[in-house]
Design a protein around this motif. Structure first.
Motif, PDB file in Angstrom:
ATOM      1  N   GLU A 191       0.754  -0.974  -0.220  1.00 37.00           N
ATOM      2  CA  GLU A 191      -0.155  -0.131   0.329  1.00 37.00           C
ATOM      3  C   GLU A 191       1.073   1.147  -0.110  1.00 37.00           C
ATOM      4  N   PRO A 192       1.244   1.612  -0.959  1.00 36.66           N
ATOM      5  CA  PRO A 192       2.439   2.678  -0.997  1.00 36.66           C
ATOM      6  C   PRO A 192       1.881   3.751  -0.489  1.00 36.66           C
ATOM      7  N   GLY A 193      -0.056   4.526  -0.825  1.00 35.89           N
ATOM      8  CA  GLY A 193      -0.162   6.166   0.097  1.00 35.89           C
ATOM      9  C   GLY A 193      -0.164   5.573   1.544  1.00 35.89           C
ATOM     10  N   MET A 194       0.157   4.851   2.288  1.00 40.47           N
ATOM     11  CA  MET A 194      -0.011   5.245   3.439  1.00 40.47           C
ATOM     12  C   MET A 194       0.923   5.993   3.985  1.00 40.47           C
ATOM     13  N   SER A 195       0.866   6.261   4.911  1.00 33.67           N
ATOM     14  CA  SER A 195       1.941   7.758   5.303  1.00 33.67           C
ATOM     15  C   SER A 195       2.607   6.589   6.385  1.00 33.67           C
ATOM     16  N   LEU A 196       3.805   7.554   6.321  1.00 35.05           N
ATOM     17  CA  LEU A 196       4.420   6.814   7.155  1.00 35.05           C
ATOM     18  C   LEU A 196       4.360   6.644   8.542  1.00 35.05           C
ATOM     19  N   ARG A 197       4.169   7.897   9.015  1.00 29.82           N
ATOM     20  CA  ARG A 197       3.506   7.667  10.540  1.00 29.82           C
ATOM     21  C   ARG A 197       2.266   6.136  10.695  1.00 29.82           C
ATOM     22  N   THR A 198       1.769   6.110   9.978  1.00 28.55           N
ATOM     23  CA  THR A 198       0.418   4.934  10.199  1.00 28.55           C
ATOM     24  C   THR A 198       1.325   3.972  10.399  1.00 28.55           C
TER      25      THR A 198
END
Length: 548
Positions: A369-376
């Motif tokens: 899932e490339p759109g996931m935020s890195l914070r998540t």
């Protein structure tokens, strides 16, 4: 998913061998011997047909008598006492010739997709000769022999799912009866167990036609099928995390049902007393030379004595008896005793458990899932992979081992990183280390840009794509990851082997080292002509019959 707990599991009603026997009994499968062409030494060919409501299958066995110097359980062996194939039927002369050419060669051969399972095995030479000689004299074997070694044969490999040209998993699943994990493999092992009994009786008759007798049924039933398993099985649990999650999830679901909805009726309490006594006897008949396993067995026997006293004490109330029993086991018993209590409880409520056997499989798929935020992603790491982040990889013991494949058979092996060459060919089983690398890379990127995404990470660090995909797939799953560092100096691969084998339905685990184990399958299972006696045969925790 603590490794030590996984290494304490026992078989349950959901184990694949148990499910297979119930299915065979419920659906009235019919197995017949179509050919039994063996000489006095037990060498030759045997064929069994298996008629199910859905189709007919054939189990073909090629038997030879190896010299003791050639008999080896190691994967590098090239000859075995028996080599077998479970196939689609019917078999014509062309197919039989193809099987005769390839099945005895195993990995060196090439079978067609009509072969569903390929397996081989070796005699337990001491048991086999003792039993043959006793039956030839007109005597029954001593049951103690099968307490020490509970089989006449042990398999050294059971191949399915497309190995060496045989049918792949999707092809096999077109039969509803093989839709459960490892169902055809379990059938092959069960049929080989039956052959072992018929073969030893045949050889006894050939040795002494006038005095030989068949084996008494209660003793024949006590004979199982052995298996020797080494490191080759361990990576499966890492490489198929969604499937392992499903197995454990169904087991935990069954336990939750029993603890929540199970009723401790007088009949079930008495059944628990009966099973507890049987379990204690079973434990005393569990022979092992491994000091740690023997200590665990001794502790479990003491736990069972406590369970009996607790049940006889009259203090528990039926309304919450199962819940209180689990709590007592958790606070008073060893890990193996705790897990045995769980297995006992599942035996009491087939109506709450058995339907879950149809949910033991799963379709494995992982997506990035490339759109996931890195914070998540970092939040998932900190919540679901805290066990991995707690490992100090600055310490050399944390990366002491590396996993690799041998050149001879491409089987997994363990190497000592600071002693042996080959770490450059390491298998990707160091999940904890990869998680740490991913976490550190995430923190570095977030320090530059708090709004960065997974896409930014994998574009910069292509080497992290695999672990990121794994984290995104498994973080929501409760039982997907083994929560231990498989590279650590104190890693015990034997825990992984026992975990998988317990789901197969294995019993009497006998570790030969930290890296391989011998077990018994189908000990106590009904004989072929007993399948119509009950839809739910009672063969959990078998005990030896009395000596005749």
């Amino acid at each position: 998913m603590d490794p030590a707990r996984l290494g304490s599991l026992h078989q349950t009603r959901l184990s694949f061998a148990r499910s297979l026997i119930r299915q065979m009994a419920r659906e009235r499968w019919h197995v017949a011997c179509a050919e039994f062409d063996l000489d006095a030494q037990g060498c030759g060919r045997a064929i069994y047909t298996v008629d199910t409501p859905e189709d007919r299958f054939s189990f073909v066995i090629f038997s030879q008598n190896l010299d003791e110097s050639q008999r080896s359980d190691r994967v590098i062996a090239e000859q075995w006492d028996v080599a077998c194939a479970l196939c689609t039927a019917p078999l014509d002369d062309v197919m039989l010739a193809e099987l005769a050419e390839n099945v005895p060669r195993q990995e060196a051969g090439r079978c067609s997709s009509r072969v569903l399972v390929l397996t081989r095995g070796n005699r337990s030479q001491r048991n086999f000769e003792q039993v043959t000689e006793a039956l030839a004299r007109g005597e029954q074997p001593d049951p103690v022999w099968f307490q020490k070694v509970g089989y006449l044969y042990r398999t050294t490999a059971v191949y399915g799912n497309g190995k060496f040209g045989i049918a792949d998993y999707d092809y096999v699943r077109r039969w509803r009866l093989f839709d459960r994990p490892f169902s055809p493999q379990m059938l092959a092992v069960y049929l080989l167990r039956h052959f072992s009994i018929e073969q030893v009786e045949h050889m006894a008759r050939a040795r002494a036609p006038r005095t030989a007798v068949p084996m008494q049924r209660d003793l024949a039933r006590y004979i199982g099928m052995g298996n020797s398993t080494g490191l080759g099985m361990a990576p499966f649990l890492v490489n198929h995390p969604q499937l392992i999650n499903q197995w454990v999830l169904m087991r935990e679901t069954a336990l939750a049902r029993v603890r929540t909805f199970g009723t401790a009726s007088p009949e079930r309490i008495q059944r628990l007393r009966t099973l507890t006594a049987r379990a204690r006897q079973h434990m005393t008949e569990w022979w092992t030379d491994d000091a740690a396993q023997q200590a665990a067995n001794d502790r479990t026997i003491a736990d069972l004595d406590d369970l009996k006293a607790w049940l006889d004490g009259g203090t528990p109330t039926p309304q919450d008896l199962w819940q209180r029993l689990v709590q007592r086991a958790g606070s008073h018993y060893g890990l193996q005793g705790q897990e045995l209590v769980n297995s006992l409880l599942l035996e009491l409520h087939p109506e709450l458990v058995d339907d879950l056997e149809d949910s033991m499989g799963t379709d494995e798929r992982s997506d990035l899932e490339p759109g996931m935020s890195l914070r998540t992603l970092v939040a998932w790491l900190e919540s679901s992979y805290d066990w991995a982040l707690a490992v100090d990889f600055e310490h050399p013991d944390a990366s002491y081992y590396f996993w690799y494949r041998s050149e001879e058979k491409e089987e997994p092996r363990l190497g000592e990183r600071y002693v042996e060459p080959g770490a450059d060919r390491e298998m990707p089983l160091g999940i904890a280390r990869d998680v740490r690398r991913c976490y550190d890379a995430c923190q570095a990127l977030l320090a530059e840009d708090a709004q960065t995404t997974v896409l930014d990470l994998v574009l910069q660090r292509r080497d992290l794509r695999g672990i990121v995909r794994r984290i995104q797939t498994l973080a929501p799953l409760a039982y997907g990851e083994i929560r231990g560092n498989l590279l650590a100096r104190d890693c015990r691969p034997i825990h992984l082997l026992r975990c998988k084998l317990s789901f197969f339905g294995a019993s009497k685990f006998d570790p030969r080292s930290d890296r391989w184990v011998r077990i018994t399958l189908f000990q106590g299972a009904p004989l072929l002509d007993e399948m119509d006696a009950s839809d739910d045969p009672d063969w959990f925790l078998p005990v030896a019959p009395p000596a005749s």
